[in-house]
Design a protein around this motif. Structure first.
Motif, short mmCIF file in Angstrom:
data_model
loop_
_atom_site.label_atom_id
_atom_site.label_comp_id
_atom_site.label_asym_id
_atom_site.label_seq_id
_atom_site.Cartn_x
_atom_site.Cartn_y
_atom_site.Cartn_z
N GLY A 269 14.82 102.13 -46.16
CA GLY A 269 16.27 102.10 -46.02
C GLY A 269 16.82 101.34 -44.84
O GLY A 269 18.03 101.07 -44.80
N CYS A 270 15.99 100.98 -43.87
CA CYS A 270 16.48 100.33 -42.64
C CYS A 270 15.73 99.02 -42.40
O CYS A 270 14.81 98.96 -41.56
CB CYS A 270 16.33 101.26 -41.44
SG CYS A 270 17.19 102.83 -41.62
N PRO A 271 16.08 97.97 -43.11
CA PRO A 271 15.34 96.70 -43.00
C PRO A 271 15.46 96.02 -41.64
O PRO A 271 14.65 95.15 -41.32
CB PRO A 271 15.96 95.83 -44.10
CG PRO A 271 17.33 96.39 -44.28
CD PRO A 271 17.20 97.87 -44.06
N ARG A 272 16.45 96.41 -40.84
CA ARG A 272 16.64 95.78 -39.52
C ARG A 272 15.99 96.59 -38.39
O ARG A 272 16.20 96.29 -37.22
CB ARG A 272 18.13 95.60 -39.23
CG ARG A 272 18.82 94.62 -40.16
CD ARG A 272 20.27 94.42 -39.73
NE ARG A 272 20.95 93.44 -40.56
CZ ARG A 272 21.61 93.73 -41.67
NH1 ARG A 272 21.69 94.99 -42.07
NH2 ARG A 272 22.21 92.80 -42.37
N LEU A 273 15.21 97.59 -38.73
CA LEU A 273 14.58 98.43 -37.70
C LEU A 273 13.64 97.59 -36.85
O LEU A 273 12.73 96.93 -37.36
CB LEU A 273 13.81 99.57 -38.36
CG LEU A 273 13.36 100.71 -37.44
CD1 LEU A 273 14.57 101.43 -36.85
CD2 LEU A 273 12.48 101.69 -38.20
N ARG A 274 13.85 97.62 -35.53
CA ARG A 274 13.05 96.82 -34.61
C ARG A 274 12.21 97.67 -33.67
O ARG A 274 11.20 97.21 -33.15
CB ARG A 274 13.98 95.92 -33.76
CG ARG A 274 14.81 94.95 -34.59
CD ARG A 274 13.93 93.90 -35.25
NE ARG A 274 14.70 93.02 -36.12
CZ ARG A 274 14.83 93.17 -37.43
NH1 ARG A 274 14.21 94.19 -38.04
NH2 ARG A 274 15.54 92.34 -38.15
N SER A 275 12.64 98.91 -33.41
CA SER A 275 11.92 99.77 -32.47
C SER A 275 11.85 101.18 -33.04
O SER A 275 12.87 101.74 -33.45
CB SER A 275 12.64 99.77 -31.11
OG SER A 275 12.00 100.64 -30.20
N LEU A 276 10.64 101.73 -33.04
CA LEU A 276 10.42 103.07 -33.59
C LEU A 276 9.49 103.85 -32.67
O LEU A 276 8.38 103.42 -32.38
CB LEU A 276 9.83 102.98 -35.00
CG LEU A 276 9.55 104.31 -35.71
CD1 LEU A 276 10.83 105.12 -35.88
CD2 LEU A 276 8.90 104.06 -37.07
N GLY A 277 9.96 105.00 -32.19
CA GLY A 277 9.15 105.84 -31.31
C GLY A 277 8.67 107.08 -32.04
O GLY A 277 9.48 107.88 -32.52
#
Length: 421
Positions: A269-277
């Motif tokens: 759902g979030c194609p622009r996700l750049r950072s995930l913790g």
């Protein structure tokens, strides 16, 4: 007149920081005007009569060079300067205040009604609801507000901000442990332009119910920090993935209840996700990693292919923290690393963080592998040279090679060339 403005600009900063009184100001200005020969303002035909007549543009330029404490001093010089600052000052930080911040906010904020950025971060709790209510009553253009570590604030503050500051785009309430999820949901119903929200440590406020309200009201949200909000589960995160498709950065570190379902929903759902913790999210397994890797393939060839830039490294994940996610295996994490060129394990860039996962030490980014190859090739070359020289030394005394030949640069280069090829 330009040179005079420059002189005023240079001397005024020193004057304010030196704490000159009104009489000193008058004398300083008269001496300056005499030294300028009474020159008149360009295009206006009228000379400045005193230091209080500085043009607003010049005053604001001077103020931009001062720290926030000196800005407050300048606002007390005269009514004209206070009015100019009230109209022109848009950014103020009071984080330097170690005592009585609550009183300072109440006395200053009514003067600076055009503020757009206000930082009230504290080392120890000082702010109370009445100070935030003052901000909400006077600063209706506020876009960016930092209230981090304000342990004394209650839901009254969020309700006041909801009504008084509807243009907020960035809000930091990390560590404000007294806020409830209902008050946070109420805020998002009025502040629908939020793009950056820091809820780190807001255990009572950051619940699935609040996240569902954020997803419903704040569709423009780009950055959300939920570190150590232990009540967050898959229900809240999946709601965000559906309601906030423009999400760029999400910190779920310490959210121990989330599982693969959250990561799969974000990947889809979030194609622009750049950072995930995902630090300490021990329920995350290989299934989540493969979903991230597959989302990269979809973004290249499917629905979001049109959004891609020429550089692959500008697309997809650029930072991933999976420290202490001990259920993950090297093949799954390597698949993610291979899918996103911006993820690096090399020390110089290090954006794929796997500390605490000893089983993932074999995962490497492309540049780390290349560096290993270069290092291995160099070691092989040095080894070959050493072996060649050793063999030569063994046979030197049995041959008729002269010392002059041994010292000939061309002969030495030929030896090195034979080692390489």
């Amino acid at each position: 007149m330009r040179w005079l403005n420059s002189v005023i600009l240079f001397i005024f900063v020193d004057m304010i920081s030196g704490g000159l009184g009104s009489g000193d100001l008058e004398a300083w200005f008269q001496n300056l005007m005499l030294s300028a020969g009474g020159e008149k303002s360009e295009g206006k035909g009228a000379a400045m009569a005193g230091w209080k007549d500085l043009p607003m543009e010049l005053l604001l330029r001077i103020i931009s060079l001062l720290d926030d404490r000196m800005v407050i001093v300048a606002s007390a010089v005269c009514t004209g300067w206070r009015d100019s600052l009230c109209l022109g000052l848009t950014n103020l930080s009071l984080s330097w205040c170690k005592n009585n911040m609550n009183s300072l906010v109440q006395s200053l904020v009514p003067k600076f009604t055009k503020l757009q950025v206000l930082t009230l971060r504290q080392d120890r709790p000082q702010l109370e609801d009445i100070a935030v209510e003052t901000v909400a009553n006077y600063c209706h253009d506020l876009r960016d507000l930092d209230l981090s570590k304000s342990f004394r604030l209650t839901d009254r503050s969020l309700h006041a901000l909801a009504h008084g500051c509807p243009r907020l785009t960035k809000l930091n309430i990390s560590g404000c442990s007294a806020f409830s999820d209902s008050a946070l949901a109420y805020l998002t119903d009025y502040c629908r332009n939020l793009k950056n929200l820091n809820l780190c440590g807001c255990v009572r406020a950051a619940t699935d119910s609040a996240l569902q309200a954020i997803a419903y009201n704040c569709g423009q949200l780009q950055t959300l920090i939920l570190g150590w909000c232990e009540g967050v589960s898959d229900n809240g995160v999946t709601s965000l993935a559906v309601g906030c498709p423009d999400l760029r950065a999400l910190d779920l570190c310490g959210c121990v209840l989330i599982t693969d379902e959250s990561v799969i929903a974000l990947a889809n759902g979030c194609p622009r996700l750049r950072s995930l913790g995902l630090y300490y999210c021990k329920n995350i397994t290989d299934r989540a990693m493969y979903s991230l890797a597959n989302s990269r393939v979809k973004s290249k060839h499917g629905l979001w292919g049109s959004m891609q830039n020429n550089s692959d490294e500008k697309e997809g994940l650029m930072n991933l923290n999976i420290s202490q996610c001990t259920a993950l295996t090297p093949p799954a994490v390597q698949a993610v690393c291979d899918s996103f060129p911006a993820l690096h394990t090399c020390p110089e860039r290090h954006s794929l963080i796997i500390s605490g996962c000893l089983n993932l030490t074999s995962v490497h980014c492309a540049c780390a592998v290349q560096a290993q190859r270069v290092s291995f090739s160099a070691d092989c070359l040095v080894g070959s040279l050493i072996l060649t020289l050793a063999n030569f030394c063994d046979s030197y005394f049995e041959s008729d090679i002269s010392i002059s030949t041994l010292l000939d640069p061309i002969w030495i280069l030929s030896m090195v060339w034979s080692c390489i090829f």
